[in-house]
Design an enzyme around this catalytic site. Structure first.
Site: not given
Length: 117
Positions: A8, A69-70, A72-73, A102-103
């Protein structure tokens, strides 16, 4: 592998920088918006487009989503089947590598207000 980008207005400036980096490094990417700086746009409109593309082929498609902040994304992106978004807004870069290794993270969610100052 294709990388999909979306942000955004809060992440727009950093997304434009990332596009240049990806071009310089020879990566293929597709910008899913925003295509202009509009203070009234909203991150779910663009993050959902990225997440949808990644969910179509989670092993090969990757995404980078950006907002203030990253957080909500990442929440929006993680609603899509096969998407594993990890948030980064500074600190040791090792955390990004661990999230991928690892994830099986396939979407990087960046907090632009912390990274593009």
């Amino acid at each position: 592998m294709k990388i999909y980008l979306g942000s955004d207005h809060r992440g727009f400036k950093l997304k434009e920088k990332i596009k240049k980096w990806l071009e310089n490094w020879g990566y293929q990417y597709k910008d899913m918006g925003a295509f202009k700086l509009d203070p009234k746009d909203d991150y779910p409109d663009f993050v959902s487009k990225v997440a949808k593309k990644v969910s179509e082929n989670p092993k090969n498609n990757k995404g980078i989503v950006l907002g203030a902040s990253g957080q909500g994304e990442a929440i929006v992106a993680n609603k899509y089947m096969g998407v594993r978004a990890a948030v980064f807004y500074g600190g040791p870069e090792k955390i990004i590598k661990l999230a991928r290794k690892h994830n099986d993270s396939n979407v990087l969610s960046l907090g632009a207000v912390f990274l593009d100052e």
